[in-house]
Design an enzyme around this catalytic site. Structure first.
Site, mmCIF file in Angstrom:
data_model
loop_
_atom_site.group_PDB
_atom_site.id
_atom_site.type_symbol
_atom_site.label_atom_id
_atom_site.label_comp_id
_atom_site.label_asym_id
_atom_site.label_seq_id
_atom_site.Cartn_x
_atom_site.Cartn_y
_atom_site.Cartn_z
ATOM 1 N N THR A 114 0.840 -1.188 0.000
ATOM 2 C CA THR A 114 0.000 0.000 0.000
ATOM 3 C C THR A 114 0.879 1.243 0.000
ATOM 4 O O THR A 114 1.868 1.327 0.729
ATOM 5 C CB THR A 114 -0.990 0.004 1.189
ATOM 6 N N HIS A 115 0.515 2.199 -0.853
ATOM 7 C CA HIS A 115 1.331 3.403 -1.047
ATOM 8 C C HIS A 115 0.443 4.634 -0.853
ATOM 9 O O HIS A 115 -0.655 4.697 -1.430
ATOM 10 C CB HIS A 115 1.920 3.376 -2.467
ATOM 11 N N ASP A 147 6.155 -5.407 -7.954
ATOM 12 C CA ASP A 147 7.100 -5.875 -8.976
ATOM 13 C C ASP A 147 8.479 -5.367 -8.561
ATOM 14 O O ASP A 147 8.658 -4.933 -7.423
ATOM 15 C CB ASP A 147 6.669 -5.449 -10.384
HETATM 16 C C1 GRF Z 1 1.088 4.180 5.287
HETATM 17 O O1 GRF Z 1 0.622 5.421 4.812
HETATM 18 C C2 GRF Z 1 1.890 3.464 4.250
HETATM 19 O O2 GRF Z 1 1.367 3.537 2.981
HETATM 20 C C3 GRF Z 1 3.167 4.234 4.340
HETATM 21 O O3 GRF Z 1 3.390 4.333 5.737
HETATM 22 C C4 GRF Z 1 2.134 4.357 6.383
HETATM 23 C C5 GRF Z 1 2.123 3.230 7.380
HETATM 24 O O4 GRF Z 1 1.208 3.466 8.392
HETATM 25 N N1 GRF Z 1 4.219 3.670 3.572
HETATM 26 P P1 GRF Z 1 0.901 2.350 9.498
HETATM 27 O O5 GRF Z 1 2.242 1.819 10.009
HETATM 28 O O6 GRF Z 1 0.065 1.285 8.890
HETATM 29 O O7 GRF Z 1 0.179 3.092 10.595
#
Ligand code: GRF
Length: 212
Positions: A114-115, A147
């Protein structure tokens, strides 16, 4: 009576506060969700993400890059440990390391990340900051199949988030994370229950020959 399918096995990797992990742990409480978190891994100690797993009674493991002679050794150790939990899906939820070749070879097509930006805009570690600096009015979050690029994999789901005039990086990232948790729970659940296919850049739920 039909056979009740076993819940999909999720291994979740985290590096920080683990609020996305928590959302998955909460969703998995419902047997109808169709998945359960069988292990949580991290690249560092003493993070809230690991504490959340402990509280939920989920086994954890830590592999720190600095404890290995090369990045490849770290990647192999990570891949082997994850493999021991026999995951159907590996979820990178705020995991701040790029996984390497061994990981791709073992789990290719079964790793999602997730980004906190709307891909293909603003890849990398500074998604919310880069969106704010650029002055976009809408940003969001993206769930993609990993990927070997940086936030470049086939897109499974996205959510849009409006940028407010008075946003700071922190306030914007918090709002994005709210959307991200909903996206992650809904999408991972669908992947677990319906299966999915990846053809080129197209990810589709369900269908024969699904990845699950
Ligand atoms: C999320 O926004 C993720 O996409 C990013 O860091 C955050 C992580 O949040 N790379 P958490 O650790 O799930 O609270």
């Amino acid at each position: 009576m039909g056979r009740v399918p076993a819940p999909a096995r999720l291994v979740v990797l985290v590096s920080g506060s683990g609020t996305n992990l928590q959302a998955l742990l909460d969703a998995c409480q419902d047997p109808a969700y169709g998945a359960r978190v069988v292990a949580v891994g991290a690249d560092r100690d003493d993070i809230e993400g690991l504490a959340r797993a402990d509280r939920a009674g989920v086994p954890t493991f830590v592999k720190r890059v600095q404890d290995f002679s090369t990045r490849e050794h770290w990647d192999r150790a990570m891949a082997e440990t994850v493999a021991a939990f026999e995951p159907d899906l590996v979820v990178l939820a705020g995991f701040m390391k790029l996984v390497g070749q061994e990981f791709h070879d073992r789990f290719g097509g079964r790793v999602v990340n997730t980004h906190p930006a709307l891909s293909p805009s603003f890849p990398g570690m500074r998604g919310p900051a880069d969106a704010l600096e650029y002055g976009v009015k809408i940003t969001g979050c993206t769930l993609f199949v990993v990927d070997d690029g940086v936030d470049t994999g086939p897109i499974v789901a996205q959510r849009a988030v409006e940028v407010a005039d008075d946003d700071t990086v922190e306030s914007l990232h918090e709002r994005i994370k709210g959307a991200e948790r909903g996206m992650l729970v809904e999408t991972v659940g669908r992947m677990a229950r319906e299966g999915y296919t990846v053809e080129g850049r197209a990810v589709r739920f369900g269908g024969a020959g699904s990845s699950r």
